[in-house]
Design a protein around this motif. Structure first.
Motif, PDB file in Angstrom:
ATOM      1  N   TYR A   1     -10.265  -6.672  -1.477  1.00 48.09           N
ATOM      2  CA  TYR A   1      -9.662  -6.641  -2.846  1.00 48.09           C
ATOM      3  C   TYR A   1      -9.391  -5.121  -3.250  1.00 48.09           C
ATOM      4  O   TYR A   1     -10.097  -4.289  -3.072  1.00 48.09           O
ATOM      5  CB  TYR A   1     -10.609  -7.200  -3.781  1.00 48.09           C
ATOM      6  CG  TYR A   1     -10.089  -7.223  -5.021  1.00 48.09           C
ATOM      7  CD1 TYR A   1      -9.246  -7.929  -5.826  1.00 48.09           C
ATOM      8  CD2 TYR A   1     -10.785  -6.223  -5.968  1.00 48.09           C
ATOM      9  CE1 TYR A   1      -8.878  -7.699  -7.074  1.00 48.09           C
ATOM     10  CE2 TYR A   1     -10.515  -6.168  -7.300  1.00 48.09           C
ATOM     11  CZ  TYR A   1      -9.566  -6.919  -7.901  1.00 48.09           C
ATOM     12  OH  TYR A   1      -9.229  -6.667  -9.124  1.00 48.09           O
ATOM     13  N   PHE A   2      -8.238  -4.982  -3.990  1.00 45.48           N
ATOM     14  CA  PHE A   2      -7.886  -3.711  -4.610  1.00 45.48           C
ATOM     15  C   PHE A   2      -7.467  -3.800  -5.924  1.00 45.48           C
ATOM     16  O   PHE A   2      -6.711  -4.736  -6.409  1.00 45.48           O
ATOM     17  CB  PHE A   2      -6.957  -2.835  -3.683  1.00 45.48           C
ATOM     18  CG  PHE A   2      -7.194  -2.562  -2.327  1.00 45.48           C
ATOM     19  CD1 PHE A   2      -7.768  -1.178  -2.050  1.00 45.48           C
ATOM     20  CD2 PHE A   2      -7.243  -3.460  -1.277  1.00 45.48           C
ATOM     21  CE1 PHE A   2      -8.151  -1.147  -0.706  1.00 45.48           C
ATOM     22  CE2 PHE A   2      -7.585  -3.303  -0.237  1.00 45.48           C
ATOM     23  CZ  PHE A   2      -7.968  -2.038   0.335  1.00 45.48           C
TER      24      PHE A   2
ATOM     25  N   THR B   1      -5.791  -7.509  -0.767  1.00 47.54           N
ATOM     26  CA  THR B   1      -4.844  -8.176  -1.903  1.00 47.54           C
ATOM     27  C   THR B   1      -5.240  -7.559  -2.997  1.00 47.54           C
ATOM     28  O   THR B   1      -6.195  -6.779  -3.293  1.00 47.54           O
ATOM     29  CB  THR B   1      -5.726  -9.571  -2.084  1.00 47.54           C
ATOM     30  OG1 THR B   1      -5.196 -10.229  -3.314  1.00 47.54           O
ATOM     31  CG2 THR B   1      -7.262  -9.459  -2.334  1.00 47.54           C
ATOM     32  N   PHE B   2      -3.931  -7.288  -3.866  1.00 44.17           N
ATOM     33  CA  PHE B   2      -4.063  -6.274  -4.930  1.00 44.17           C
ATOM     34  C   PHE B   2      -3.679  -6.840  -6.316  1.00 44.17           C
ATOM     35  O   PHE B   2      -3.054  -7.853  -6.463  1.00 44.17           O
ATOM     36  CB  PHE B   2      -2.819  -5.286  -4.749  1.00 44.17           C
ATOM     37  CG  PHE B   2      -2.990  -4.458  -3.619  1.00 44.17           C
ATOM     38  CD1 PHE B   2      -3.481  -3.134  -3.732  1.00 44.17           C
ATOM     39  CD2 PHE B   2      -2.748  -4.840  -2.398  1.00 44.17           C
ATOM     40  CE1 PHE B   2      -3.567  -2.119  -2.568  1.00 44.17           C
ATOM     41  CE2 PHE B   2      -3.074  -3.992  -1.136  1.00 44.17           C
ATOM     42  CZ  PHE B   2      -3.429  -2.818  -1.431  1.00 44.17           C
ATOM     43  N   ASP B   3      -4.615  -6.581  -7.392  1.00 40.98           N
ATOM     44  CA  ASP B   3      -4.366  -7.167  -8.767  1.00 40.98           C
ATOM     45  C   ASP B   3      -4.537  -6.088  -9.838  1.00 40.98           C
ATOM     46  O   ASP B   3      -5.372  -5.786 -10.143  1.00 40.98           O
ATOM     47  CB  ASP B   3      -5.758  -8.058  -8.800  1.00 40.98           C
ATOM     48  CG  ASP B   3      -5.517  -8.609 -10.258  1.00 40.98           C
ATOM     49  OD1 ASP B   3      -4.352  -8.666 -10.834  1.00 40.98           O
ATOM     50  OD2 ASP B   3      -6.446  -9.505 -10.579  1.00 40.98           O
ATOM     51  N   ASN B   4      -3.162  -5.834 -10.211  1.00 45.99           N
ATOM     52  CA  ASN B   4      -3.032  -4.736 -10.931  1.00 45.99           C
ATOM     53  C   ASN B   4      -1.671  -4.923 -11.951  1.00 45.99           C
ATOM     54  O   ASN B   4      -0.728  -5.260 -11.178  1.00 45.99           O
ATOM     55  CB  ASN B   4      -2.900  -3.287 -10.477  1.00 45.99           C
ATOM     56  CG  ASN B   4      -2.703  -2.469 -11.634  1.00 45.99           C
ATOM     57  OD1 ASN B   4      -2.080  -2.225 -12.525  1.00 45.99           O
ATOM     58  ND2 ASN B   4      -3.607  -1.272 -11.190  1.00 45.99           N
TER      59      ASN B   4
ATOM     60  N   THR C   1     -15.348  -6.961  -4.750  1.00 46.01           N
ATOM     61  CA  THR C   1     -15.440  -5.536  -4.774  1.00 46.01           C
ATOM     62  C   THR C   1     -14.049  -4.913  -4.689  1.00 46.01           C
ATOM     63  O   THR C   1     -13.396  -5.256  -3.963  1.00 46.01           O
ATOM     64  CB  THR C   1     -16.391  -5.053  -3.352  1.00 46.01           C
ATOM     65  OG1 THR C   1     -17.583  -5.811  -3.704  1.00 46.01           O
ATOM     66  CG2 THR C   1     -16.752  -3.764  -3.712  1.00 46.01           C
ATOM     67  N   ASP C   2     -14.032  -3.826  -5.551  1.00 47.91           N
ATOM     68  CA  ASP C   2     -12.842  -2.941  -5.437  1.00 47.91           C
ATOM     69  C   ASP C   2     -13.052  -2.195  -4.178  1.00 47.91           C
ATOM     70  O   ASP C   2     -13.815  -1.174  -4.264  1.00 47.91           O
ATOM     71  CB  ASP C   2     -12.730  -2.184  -6.587  1.00 47.91           C
ATOM     72  CG  ASP C   2     -11.272  -1.271  -6.603  1.00 47.91           C
ATOM     73  OD1 ASP C   2     -10.704  -1.290  -5.639  1.00 47.91           O
ATOM     74  OD2 ASP C   2     -11.145  -0.659  -7.789  1.00 47.91           O
ATOM     75  N   ASN C   3     -12.006  -2.204  -3.299  1.00 44.94           N
ATOM     76  CA  ASN C   3     -12.200  -1.345  -1.792  1.00 44.94           C
ATOM     77  C   ASN C   3     -11.546  -0.003  -1.998  1.00 44.94           C
ATOM     78  O   ASN C   3     -11.322   0.603  -1.043  1.00 44.94           O
ATOM     79  CB  ASN C   3     -11.950  -2.292  -0.741  1.00 44.94           C
ATOM     80  CG  ASN C   3     -12.844  -3.279  -0.180  1.00 44.94           C
ATOM     81  OD1 ASN C   3     -13.809  -2.960   0.328  1.00 44.94           O
ATOM     82  ND2 ASN C   3     -12.516  -4.318  -0.790  1.00 44.94           N
TER      83      ASN C   3
ATOM     84  N   ALA D   1     -16.720  -0.532   2.752  1.00 42.29           N
ATOM     85  CA  ALA D   1     -15.713  -1.495   2.345  1.00 42.29           C
ATOM     86  C   ALA D   1     -16.426  -2.895   2.498  1.00 42.29           C
ATOM     87  O   ALA D   1     -17.380  -3.171   3.224  1.00 42.29           O
ATOM     88  CB  ALA D   1     -14.523  -1.627   3.219  1.00 42.29           C
ATOM     89  N   VAL D   2     -15.835  -3.695   1.638  1.00 43.03           N
ATOM     90  CA  VAL D   2     -16.569  -5.299   1.612  1.00 43.03           C
ATOM     91  C   VAL D   2     -15.381  -6.500   1.650  1.00 43.03           C
ATOM     92  O   VAL D   2     -14.633  -6.225   0.861  1.00 43.03           O
ATOM     93  CB  VAL D   2     -17.655  -5.528   0.347  1.00 43.03           C
ATOM     94  CG1 VAL D   2     -18.063  -6.844   0.224  1.00 43.03           C
ATOM     95  CG2 VAL D   2     -18.554  -4.293   0.316  1.00 43.03           C
TER      96      VAL D   2
END
Length: 325
Positions: A99-100, A121-124, A75-77, A65-66
């Motif tokens: 970030y996810f 934090t989610f971005d979809n 980075t997508d974790n 994880a980053v």
């Protein structure tokens, strides 16, 4: 090459000048004064194990994880977190923004805990996107969750589709909110979910209880906020009907919003309903057991005055009690 030891006694290699060096560090990776520090200022690799409430648990950092969620190309974790949860009963998320791009699922019986400065934090933008999906007997605690996608109508911050899961000390951000805060949608062997001491800001409703097998959920000491005319807490007719208990919650809604929409049996003790539309609306479904509201702050409407007309719902000898000291 020297080495360094974290607060649990784990040694990690760090650059050196050929001399053997050891020092003790804190949880943020800073060297503690008084050790054989020499020229270091920071660990190259943060500690991967932590002691939390007396329990030694692994960090998500050990699984790749980053915490670069605020960078332009984060980075997508998702995979790192899922791998960490699959490998441990309990996982710690150190301070930072992660970030996810996809849903994070907390597996059955697993615990994901952060600290005061942990942010997921989610971005979809997908329809019905869920940021965090809870499994049965799972625990999510002590972190902030943000939604930065553009789906403002069906996105969900946290969904509880199974039984006996716990959400505790979770906050969301007013500028990075989903359409719905927390949804309880249990349809099989449901019951006994718990939501405690959270601050949930949503666009449409802060909490929706709709699962056909939701029974005896406990909602304690939370703040739910919305900025639409929908009810802040929506207890829908599709709910099983065995009753949920609300204790000392604060509801804050926009102009025209009700605090509670109550379509199934519920018990409400204390708390505040700071809404401009009204304290509670009771309508739309047959009620076969009592609705009890014990409101020590008198922020609800006069409930007997807002009961539906006799033709609007079959009450089956239900009772509504509004006790104001």
């Amino acid at each position: 090459m020297g080495d360094i030891v974290d607060e649990l006694g784990n040694y990690m290699p760090v650059p050196g000048n050929g001399r053997a060096k050891r020092a003790r560090i804190d949880r943020e990776g800073n060297l503690v004064s008084g050790g054989d520090v020499y020229a270091y200022n920071k660990l190259v690799v943060p500690p991967v194990r932590y002691k939390v409430n007396g329990e030694i648990i692994d960090s998500v950092l050990a699984y790749g994880a980053v915490a670069d969620g605020t960078s332009p190309t984060p980075t997508d974790n998702t995979n790192a977190f899922q791998t960490a949860l699959a490998s441990n009963c309990s996982i710690f998320v150190p301070a930072g923004t992660y970030y996810f791009a996809s849903t994070l699922t907390i597996p059955v019986g697993k615990i994901l805990r952060g600290c005061g400065n942990t942010v997921l934090t989610f971005d979809n933008n997908a329809v019905n996107f869920v940021c965090v999906q809870m499994s049965g007997n799972a625990v999510l605690t002590t972190m902030a969750i943000a939604y930065t996608g553009t789906n403002t109508t069906t996105s969900v911050l946290i969904n509880m589709p199974q039984q006996t899961s716990v959400i505790e000390d979770i906050s969301s951000r007013s500028s990075e909110r989903a359409a719905y805060g927390i949804t309880i949608t249990t349809t099989l062997n449901g019951g006994y979910n718990s939501i405690r001491t959270c601050f949930i800001y949503a666009i449409i409703s802060g909490l929706v209880i709709s699962g056909s097998a939701v029974r005896d959920a406990t909602i304690l000491g939370n703040v739910f906020v919305n900025d639409s005319t929908s009810p802040v807490v929506d207890i829908q007719a599709t709910t099983d009907g065995s009753g949920c208990t609300f204790v000392s919650n604060t509801l804050v809604g926009a102009a025209g919003a009700d605090g509670y929409n109550i379509e199934k049996p519920v018990q409400i003790f204390g708390g505040r309903s700071q809404v401009q539309g009204g304290g509670a609306t009771i309508a739309g479904a047959a009620i076969s057991t009592s609705i009890i509201i014990v409101d020590g702050i008198d922020k609800f409407l006069n409930l007997p005055a807002i009961l539906p007309a006799s033709s609007g719902a079959a009450w089956n000898n239900a009772g509504v009690v509004n006790i104001v000291p």
